[in-house]
Design an enzyme around this catalytic site. Structure first.
Site, PDB file in Angstrom:
ATOM      1  N   ARG A  63      16.961 -63.433 -41.512  1.00 49.83           N
ATOM      2  CA  ARG A  63      17.497 -62.986 -40.220  1.00 49.83           C
ATOM      3  C   ARG A  63      16.390 -62.541 -39.269  1.00 49.83           C
ATOM      4  NH1 ARG A  63      22.742 -62.183 -39.053  1.00 49.83           N
ATOM      5  NH2 ARG A  63      24.162 -62.450 -40.761  1.00 49.83           N
ATOM      6  N   ARG A  72      18.498 -59.693 -33.785  1.00 51.21           N
ATOM      7  CA  ARG A  72      18.866 -58.479 -33.049  1.00 51.21           C
ATOM      8  C   ARG A  72      17.867 -57.338 -32.983  1.00 51.21           C
ATOM      9  NH1 ARG A  72      24.022 -57.637 -36.565  1.00 51.21           N
ATOM     10  NH2 ARG A  72      22.480 -58.389 -38.042  1.00 51.21           N
ATOM     11  N   ARG A  96      20.639 -62.229 -25.344  1.00 47.11           N
ATOM     12  CA  ARG A  96      21.976 -61.856 -25.798  1.00 47.11           C
ATOM     13  C   ARG A  96      22.813 -61.295 -24.639  1.00 47.11           C
ATOM     14  NH1 ARG A  96      24.616 -57.500 -28.422  1.00 47.11           N
ATOM     15  NH2 ARG A  96      25.578 -58.052 -30.421  1.00 47.11           N
ATOM     16  N   ASP A 126      24.063 -70.304 -37.286  1.00 49.46           N
ATOM     17  CA  ASP A 126      24.886 -69.435 -38.119  1.00 49.46           C
ATOM     18  C   ASP A 126      25.570 -70.285 -39.192  1.00 49.46           C
ATOM     19  OD1 ASP A 126      25.794 -66.487 -38.160  1.00 49.46           O
ATOM     20  OD2 ASP A 126      27.589 -67.618 -38.635  1.00 49.46           O
ATOM     21  N   TYR A 145      35.049 -66.498 -45.187  1.00 47.86           N
ATOM     22  CA  TYR A 145      35.370 -66.228 -43.775  1.00 47.86           C
ATOM     23  C   TYR A 145      36.534 -67.087 -43.294  1.00 47.86           C
ATOM     24  CZ  TYR A 145      31.110 -63.488 -43.554  1.00 47.86           C
ATOM     25  OH  TYR A 145      30.158 -62.529 -43.771  1.00 47.86           O
TER      26      TYR A 145
END
Ligand code: 1CP
Length: 343
Positions: free
Chosen positions: A26, A30, A39, A75, A152
């Site tokens: 990752r 972020r 973003r 993703d 998911y």
């Protein structure tokens, strides 16, 4: 393409090296102010589906943190989206599916034929990224393990125990296997296309391996990962990352994968025993330890490197980096590995 730093691929290909390569799961995301700026301007799937933006986000940590490999910004949920499911990323909630898979009709509606070509934006992003990288470091492509993606698709959002997804397996095992089969088929075509576009290694994220006992793990997860690995490993080295399920490492002893990614919960010594000496091990610094004072985190990093020992090892975190990690701490982790020497 001028290859400048191929340390990461050298280790995956079994070559001897002077120090371990390092990258962070990752790493594109972020905790970087440069990412947060994009973003604010573009929503999540715009960032993922615009090749120039995905390439830019992929390169950001290479310019700022300078690890030994890049991982394409994307993703794991692009697969159900390409299969026709509506997937949204809701602020402070995470991934959300307004309509989940509940019955045979929903399973039959999943598109497998066109899904791989609907992901052309990913292949384009890889091509642009490779041009921009210009051989600085190799590029990793990835997909979720079918089991983790399935969680998911059935649950509809993140969850602590994915009880709905597990219930679906235990109440409708044939339907569950049919979903897993379809996700596997699409994933194989998708990863083949990714390698053809320029991905030089592939990581499979089984982040929810922890939810299954040993027998169910073989049935609902490993079987499908094995199919993917067999199809992809002749084309590019495959890394299988499993979270919270160390007993399964040994199941991959005869797999054609090159490496096993281990999470932060296991000691390097035990991980080595379970993985065996045929595979490279990748991992496993606790991402929360990146919040330690820099001097302490350097000591902890060196202690991890010493315990993993020499060769057949890729330094990484034991799970994805968190949004609250200061950039200089992430850089201190990478720099500590880069100044380590096996000699
Ligand atoms: O900006 C934002 O807030 C979006 C957050 C975000 C990001 C940066 C999401 C939503 N996905 C990503 C990128 C991403 N996802 C990458 C990029 C490449 C990299 O830098 O490594 C990768 C490899 C993933 C993989 C992924 N997505 C996994 C497996 C790895 C893991 O961390 O366990 C999983 C489980 C997902 C689902 C997902 N997508 C996004 C979130 C917040 C989540 C997790 C939801 C949950 O907690 O259940």
């Amino acid at each position: 393409m001028k290859e400048q730093n191929h340390l990461f691929l050298d280790v995956l290909n079994g070559k001897k090296v002077d120090r371990p390569p390092v990258w962070m799961m990752r790493q594109a995301g972020r905790y970087l102010p440069e990412y947060m700026e994009l973003r604010r301007k573009y929503d999540f799937f715009t960032r993922v589906e615009t090749p120039e933006l995905a390439a830019e986000i992929t390169i950001q940590p290479i310019d700022i943190i300078k690890p030994d490999a890049a991982i394409l910004f994307s993703d794991i949920l692009v697969i159900p989206k390409a299969m026709g499911m509506d997937v949204q990323l809701v602020d402070k909630v995470g991934p959300f599916f307004p309509k989940t898979i509940e019955n045979k009709q929903d399973v039959d509606n999943l598109n497998t034929d066109e899904a791989p070509e609907r992901l052309q934006h990913v292949y384009d992003a890889i091509k642009i990224t490779q041009e921009k990288l210009d051989g600085r470091v190799p590029l990793i492509g990835f997909a979720g393990a079918p089991w983790t993606v399935f969680c998911y698709m059935i649950e509809g959002k993140g969850s602590k125990n994915f009880a709905k997804a597990k219930t679906f397996c235990y109440q409708h095992p044939e339907l569950a296997e049919s979903v897993l089969d379809k996700v596997t088929d699409v994933t194989i075509s998708y990863l083949k296309n990714k390698v053809a576009a320029g991905a030089q290694a592939i990581q499979i994220f089984d982040s929810w391996a922890s939810l299954l006992n040993q027998k169910d793990y073989a049935k609902y997860s490993q079987k499908y990962i094995d199919r993917i690995t067999e199809a992809i490993s002749p084309l590019a080295p495959v890394i299988i990352y499993l979270r919270g399920n160390p007993f399964a490492y040994a199941n991959y002893k005869d797999s054609s994968c090159s490496a096993i990614g281990v999470d932060w919960g296991i000691s390097p010594t035990i991980a080595k025993q379970l993985v065996g000496d045929k595979k490279v091990i990748q991992g496993n610094f606790d991402p929360i330890k990146l919040l330690m004072p820099i001097d302490e985190l350097k000591k902890e990093t060196i202690s991890m490197l010493d315990e993993f020992g020499t060769q057949k090892y890729v330094a990484n975190l034991g799970h994805g980096i968190l949004p609250n990690i200061p950039v200089d701490h992430a850089k201190a982790f990478v720099d500590t590995v880069k100044s380590y020497s096996y000699k």
